[in-house]
Design an enzyme around this catalytic site. Structure first.
Site, PDB file in Angstrom:
ATOM      1  N   LYS A  13       0.847  -1.205   0.000  1.00  0.00           N
ATOM      2  CA  LYS A  13       0.000   0.000   0.000  1.00  0.00           C
ATOM      3  C   LYS A  13       0.876   1.247   0.000  1.00  0.00           C
ATOM      4  O   LYS A  13       0.588   2.212  -0.701  1.00  0.00           O
ATOM      5  CB  LYS A  13      -0.875   0.031   1.259  1.00  0.00           C
ATOM      6  CG  LYS A  13      -2.098  -0.848   1.205  1.00  0.00           C
ATOM      7  CD  LYS A  13      -2.997  -0.487   2.384  1.00  0.00           C
ATOM      8  CE  LYS A  13      -4.133  -1.450   2.551  1.00  0.00           C
ATOM      9  NZ  LYS A  13      -5.004  -1.080   3.676  1.00  0.00           N
ATOM     10  N   ASP A  70      -8.721   1.763   4.084  1.00  0.00           N
ATOM     11  CA  ASP A  70      -9.156   0.421   4.430  1.00  0.00           C
ATOM     12  C   ASP A  70      -9.720  -0.173   3.156  1.00  0.00           C
ATOM     13  O   ASP A  70     -10.459   0.487   2.417  1.00  0.00           O
ATOM     14  CB  ASP A  70     -10.207   0.415   5.538  1.00  0.00           C
ATOM     15  CG  ASP A  70     -10.292  -0.971   6.152  1.00  0.00           C
ATOM     16  OD1 ASP A  70      -9.303  -1.408   6.767  1.00  0.00           O
ATOM     17  OD2 ASP A  70     -11.329  -1.653   5.992  1.00  0.00           O
ATOM     18  N   SER A  71      -9.317  -1.393   2.882  1.00  0.00           N
ATOM     19  CA  SER A  71      -9.691  -1.955   1.599  1.00  0.00           C
ATOM     20  C   SER A  71     -10.032  -3.423   1.750  1.00  0.00           C
ATOM     21  O   SER A  71      -9.767  -4.039   2.784  1.00  0.00           O
ATOM     22  CB  SER A  71      -8.541  -1.774   0.609  1.00  0.00           C
ATOM     23  OG  SER A  71      -7.321  -2.135   1.212  1.00  0.00           O
ATOM     24  N   LYS A 173      -1.364  -1.046 -12.390  1.00  0.00           N
ATOM     25  CA  LYS A 173      -2.370  -1.334 -11.348  1.00  0.00           C
ATOM     26  C   LYS A 173      -2.984  -0.026 -10.849  1.00  0.00           C
ATOM     27  O   LYS A 173      -4.201   0.087 -10.719  1.00  0.00           O
ATOM     28  CB  LYS A 173      -1.736  -2.121 -10.190  1.00  0.00           C
ATOM     29  CG  LYS A 173      -2.742  -2.407  -9.067  1.00  0.00           C
ATOM     30  CD  LYS A 173      -2.203  -3.274  -7.947  1.00  0.00           C
ATOM     31  CE  LYS A 173      -3.230  -3.375  -6.814  1.00  0.00           C
ATOM     32  NZ  LYS A 173      -2.764  -4.142  -5.659  1.00  0.00           N
ATOM     33  N   ARG A 179      -7.710   1.452  -5.312  1.00  0.00           N
ATOM     34  CA  ARG A 179      -6.910   2.447  -4.593  1.00  0.00           C
ATOM     35  C   ARG A 179      -6.566   3.607  -5.522  1.00  0.00           C
ATOM     36  O   ARG A 179      -6.667   4.770  -5.140  1.00  0.00           O
ATOM     37  CB  ARG A 179      -5.637   1.778  -4.034  1.00  0.00           C
ATOM     38  CG  ARG A 179      -5.016   2.516  -2.868  1.00  0.00           C
ATOM     39  CD  ARG A 179      -4.060   1.643  -2.079  1.00  0.00           C
ATOM     40  NE  ARG A 179      -4.750   0.558  -1.421  1.00  0.00           N
ATOM     41  CZ  ARG A 179      -4.705  -0.729  -1.800  1.00  0.00           C
ATOM     42  NH1 ARG A 179      -3.970  -1.117  -2.823  1.00  0.00           N
ATOM     43  NH2 ARG A 179      -5.404  -1.640  -1.158  1.00  0.00           N
TER      44      ARG A 179
END
Ligand code: IMP
Length: 197
Positions: A13, A70-71, A173, A179
């Site tokens: 992240k 938060d994912s 990505k 994200r």
């Protein structure tokens, strides 16, 4: 370069945020960088709750504007099992066991549609906060493929691209991911000076 504190210990992240925010003049600093080793209890029932808990805890402790994400993965056929609980799906909670268990739970299931969610909260020490959500839709493939990324990336086939998330470079990505999509909303507000960091 301005520093922005990221309430995460997840190196993937950190890299994704760093890469996405660098062109806008921000250098991301992680919990590891500032020596924060405690566990933050993420006991919320929504992505927002958990991102808010993480951002607020760190912002108040260090008196600094803090960004948290938060994912998780939402699998339509398994509505109760992943989502905010994605990290701890299997007992060991390793990426590899999580992926193996997901394949097992979807064996003989025809609706394999799924999406990733990223909920960002930016919390200011004075109590103000902003939140952004990004998603990416796709489905769960029948076997893993690709070596990049983390988590469920080797199983997640992106809608219309027919490629797994783990087959994409970090740049690619960020262009399509949950994200990346949440960060783009945040960057739009930064550019329009709706928010300042
Ligand atoms: P948390 O946001 O750190 O609480 O954990 C989210 C969990 O969801 C991760 O441990 C992964 O299992 C999954 N996840 C979140 N984002 C991604 C991603 O970009 N790729 C693959 N898995 C992800």
């Amino acid at each position: 370069m301005k520093e922005i504190l990221l309430a995460t210990k997840n190196p993937h992240k950190l890299l994704e945020f760093s890469q996405a925010l660098k062109p806008f003049g921000y250098h991301c600093v992680s919990l590891e960088d500032i020596g924060f080793t405690d566990e933050i209890i993420e006991d919320g029932t929504t992505f927002f709750d958990n991102a808010y808990i993480k951002a607020k805890t760190i912002a108040l402790k260090y008196n600094k504007i803090t960004l948290a994400d938060d994912s998780g993965l939402v699998v339509i056929a398994l509505p109760e099992e992943l989502g905010v609980k994605s990290k701890r799906f299997s007992k060991s909670a390793t990426d590899s066991d999580n992926n193996t268990l997901l394949l097992k739970r979807l064996k003989d299931v025809s609706d394999r549609s799924a999406y990733f969610v990223s909920q960002i909260v930016i919390y200011y020490p004075d109590g103000k906060f902003y939140t952004y959500q990004g998603r990416v839709y796709g489905h769960i493939a029948e076997e893993i493929k690709g070596i990049n990324g983390f988590g469920y990336d080797p199983l997640f086939e992106i809608e219309d691209l027919n490629r797994r998330m783990a087959e994409l470079s970090r740049e690619e990505k960020n262009m399509v991911s949950h994200r990346g999509n949440a960060i783009r909303k945040l960057v739009k507000d930064l550019k329009n000076e709706v928010i300042t960091l």
